[in-house]
Design a protein around this motif. Structure first.
Motif, PDB file in Angstrom:
ATOM      1  N   TYR A 169      15.507 -15.161  55.933  1.00 20.92           N
ATOM      2  CA  TYR A 169      16.249 -14.991  57.182  1.00 20.92           C
ATOM      3  C   TYR A 169      15.388 -15.098  58.437  1.00 20.92           C
ATOM      4  CZ  TYR A 169      19.760 -13.360  53.898  1.00 20.92           C
ATOM      5  OH  TYR A 169      20.640 -13.277  52.844  1.00 20.92           O
ATOM      6  N   GLY A 170      14.102 -15.404  58.286  1.00 23.92           N
ATOM      7  CA  GLY A 170      13.235 -15.577  59.445  1.00 23.92           C
ATOM      8  C   GLY A 170      13.092 -14.323  60.285  1.00 23.92           C
ATOM      9  N   LEU A 171      12.918 -13.171  59.634  1.00 24.78           N
ATOM     10  CA  LEU A 171      12.854 -11.895  60.335  1.00 24.78           C
ATOM     11  C   LEU A 171      11.434 -11.564  60.815  1.00 24.78           C
ATOM     12  CD1 LEU A 171      15.163  -9.747  58.035  1.00 24.78           C
ATOM     13  CD2 LEU A 171      15.767 -11.042  60.077  1.00 24.78           C
ATOM     14  N   LYS A 172      11.362 -10.696  61.817  1.00 30.64           N
ATOM     15  CA  LYS A 172      10.069 -10.234  62.304  1.00 30.64           C
ATOM     16  C   LYS A 172       9.418  -9.274  61.315  1.00 30.64           C
ATOM     17  CE  LYS A 172      10.940 -10.496  67.290  1.00 30.64           C
ATOM     18  NZ  LYS A 172      11.029  -9.734  68.561  1.00 30.64           N
ATOM     19  N   PHE A 173      10.258  -8.428  60.716  1.00 31.19           N
ATOM     20  CA  PHE A 173       9.713  -7.383  59.849  1.00 31.19           C
ATOM     21  C   PHE A 173      10.771  -6.959  58.834  1.00 31.19           C
ATOM     22  CE2 PHE A 173       8.636  -3.050  58.617  1.00 31.19           C
ATOM     23  CZ  PHE A 173       7.270  -3.132  58.420  1.00 31.19           C
ATOM     24  N   TYR A 200      13.976  -6.460  69.788  1.00 31.90           N
ATOM     25  CA  TYR A 200      13.931  -5.819  68.473  1.00 31.90           C
ATOM     26  C   TYR A 200      15.320  -5.304  68.127  1.00 31.90           C
ATOM     27  CZ  TYR A 200       8.839  -5.830  68.948  1.00 31.90           C
ATOM     28  OH  TYR A 200       7.519  -6.206  69.101  1.00 31.90           O
ATOM     29  N   ARG A 201      15.881  -5.839  67.034  1.00 27.84           N
ATOM     30  CA  ARG A 201      17.207  -5.435  66.569  1.00 27.84           C
ATOM     31  C   ARG A 201      17.023  -4.859  65.170  1.00 27.84           C
ATOM     32  NH1 ARG A 201      17.284 -10.535  68.858  1.00 27.84           N
ATOM     33  NH2 ARG A 201      17.777 -11.762  66.998  1.00 27.84           N
ATOM     34  N   ILE A 202      16.913  -3.542  65.093  1.00 25.70           N
ATOM     35  CA  ILE A 202      16.478  -2.866  63.875  1.00 25.70           C
ATOM     36  C   ILE A 202      17.676  -2.314  63.115  1.00 25.70           C
ATOM     37  CG2 ILE A 202      15.036  -1.005  62.961  1.00 25.70           C
ATOM     38  CD1 ILE A 202      13.436  -1.193  65.646  1.00 25.70           C
ATOM     39  N   ALA A 203      17.908  -2.844  61.924  1.00 23.36           N
ATOM     40  CA  ALA A 203      19.031  -2.419  61.089  1.00 23.36           C
ATOM     41  C   ALA A 203      18.527  -1.581  59.921  1.00 23.36           C
ATOM     42  CB  ALA A 203      19.796  -3.626  60.567  1.00 23.36           C
ATOM     43  N   GLY A 246      22.356 -13.537  63.283  1.00 24.51           N
ATOM     44  CA  GLY A 246      21.305 -13.243  64.251  1.00 24.51           C
ATOM     45  C   GLY A 246      21.352 -11.874  64.878  1.00 24.51           C
ATOM     46  N   TYR A 247      22.036 -10.922  64.227  1.00 27.12           N
ATOM     47  CA  TYR A 247      22.128  -9.581  64.791  1.00 27.12           C
ATOM     48  C   TYR A 247      20.933  -8.700  64.413  1.00 27.12           C
ATOM     49  CZ  TYR A 247      27.021 -10.917  65.501  1.00 27.12           C
ATOM     50  OH  TYR A 247      28.156 -11.561  65.885  1.00 27.12           O
ATOM     51  N   ILE A 248      20.075  -9.178  63.532  1.00 35.54           N
ATOM     52  CA  ILE A 248      18.969  -8.356  63.014  1.00 35.54           C
ATOM     53  C   ILE A 248      17.650  -9.117  63.112  1.00 35.54           C
ATOM     54  CG2 ILE A 248      18.054  -7.178  60.968  1.00 35.54           C
ATOM     55  CD1 ILE A 248      20.981  -6.971  59.953  1.00 35.54           C
ATOM     56  N   THR A 249      16.622  -8.440  63.609  1.00 33.31           N
ATOM     57  CA  THR A 249      15.266  -9.001  63.585  1.00 33.31           C
ATOM     58  C   THR A 249      14.360  -8.219  62.641  1.00 33.31           C
ATOM     59  OG1 THR A 249      14.504  -7.627  65.432  1.00 33.31           O
ATOM     60  CG2 THR A 249      15.422  -9.796  65.979  1.00 33.31           C
ATOM     61  N   SER A 250      14.688  -6.939  62.437  1.00 34.34           N
ATOM     62  CA  SER A 250      13.871  -6.068  61.598  1.00 34.34           C
ATOM     63  C   SER A 250      14.799  -5.281  60.681  1.00 34.34           C
ATOM     64  CB  SER A 250      13.044  -5.106  62.454  1.00 34.34           C
ATOM     65  OG  SER A 250      12.301  -5.824  63.430  1.00 34.34           O
ATOM     66  N   LEU A 251      14.527  -5.348  59.371  1.00 38.93           N
ATOM     67  CA  LEU A 251      15.453  -4.768  58.394  1.00 38.93           C
ATOM     68  C   LEU A 251      14.764  -3.713  57.538  1.00 38.93           C
ATOM     69  CD1 LEU A 251      18.236  -4.867  56.940  1.00 38.93           C
ATOM     70  CD2 LEU A 251      17.255  -6.628  55.445  1.00 38.93           C
TER      71      LEU A 251
END
Length: 315
Positions: free
Chosen positions: A71-75, A273-276, A294-299
């Motif tokens: 998903y190409g996430l930051k973290f 930073y969109r942390i789920a 695209g609602y999440i950058t960090s899961l």
């Protein structure tokens, strides 16, 4: 204070502070070892003793890398599950969330936080980190049916205290009767200030809601059964901060979303930073939809949810 209580407190102190054995305590107090054992066992139940566990959470690196790549996430943090208990699982996940927040948060940051059961656990797992000029703001209305509070203010208070930041609550219903009422409320000078902070927030932290009868939005009266059925029939799969989204990302003609008091879906996508945070296998499908939209950058999830997420992606 009675003499019996004085002896009980001595027994507790000798056991927990002086690390004396039950046998030695029994001899020093003129009690049987069975009586000492009962006193010690009841110490927690009676509120005389509290425990704080400092056990680090284990992570599953292979799954983290796979989800990050997909998903190409930051973290991504995938917490190992060693006990099948949702509170313990969320406790372990929250440790990782707290570490991550302390790593990314800086002076002057505005952190938006949602409410809900998951977020209450995250708030309890924070680790003190003082920042200058920081602000904490609720990203969705903190009142539900009959103006009952659902703990939003407690979550904001804990975040604010943890980061030595100023807290701002959105103490209006999570949903109102009509889009017109929502527009009128947003014109209030106090609420305009809070909505401005929501817009400026560079970090947001939230749980993911399913569209089912066990969801927080339904159980607390934020959504009626009629609305629930309508959303489900129209292809909506879940919510973030009370805003419902479809699997394909198309907002559709969702009149219910127009009645929501809180962050908008397009605003979510603009945050750095969109942390789920999620800890339930049945949320894998809605998580996948949120990730693809695209609602999440960090899961932050547990290993069972992560495994289901990976498996459903490759079906």
């Amino acid at each position: 204070m009675g003499k019996d209580n004085e002896q009980i407190f001595r027994v507790i102190k000798k056991h927990y502070l002086m690390r004396m054995s039950q046998k030695d305590i029994a001899e020093s107090e003129g009690l049987s070892t069975a009586t000492v054992s009962r006193i010690i066992a009841s110490a927690v139940d009676n509120g005389y003793v509290e425990f704080t566990l400092k056990i680090p959470a284990g992570n599953v690196v292979e799954m983290e890398n796979k989800i990050k790549e997909l998903y190409g996430l930051k973290f991504v943090s995938v917490t190992k599950v060693d006990i099948e208990d949702v509170d313990i699982i969320l406790r372990d996940i929250s440790i990782s969330v707290g570490d991550y927040l302390n790593y990314i948060v800086h002076d002057g940051d505005i952190i938006g936080v949602a409410w809900g059961y998951t977020m209450s656990k995250v708030a309890n797992g924070l680790k003190p980190r003082s920042i200058k000029g920081g602000k904490i703001v609720g990203i969705n209305g903190g009142l539900v049916q009959n103006n009952t509070s659902i703990g939003a203010e407690d979550i904001i208070e804990k975040f604010s205290r943890n980061f030595n930041a100023t807290g701002y609550r959105l103490m209006v219903p999570v949903s109102v009767d009509s889009a017109e009422v929502a527009r009128m409320l947003k014109k209030d000078s106090h609420l305009k200030r809070v909505f401005s902070l929501i817009d400026k927030a560079n970090i947001i932290v939230f749980g993911i809601g399913n569209i089912d009868l066990n969801s927080t939005m339904f159980r607390y009266g934020g959504i009626s059964k009629k609305d629930f059925e309508k959303l489900k029939n129209e292809g909506y799969v879940g919510d973030i901060g009370g805003r419902f989204f479809r699997e394909d990302g198309n907002p559709g003609d969702n009149v219910f979303n127009e009645r929501i008091m809180g962050i908008e879906l397009e605003q979510i996508k603009q945050k750095k930073y969109r942390i789920a945070v999620a800890a339930a296998e049945n949320k894998a499908d809605v998580l996948r939809a949120a990730l693809k939209n695209g609602y999440i950058t960090s899961l932050f999830v547990d290993e069972k949810t992560a495994r289901k997420l990976i498996e459903t992606e490759y079906k």
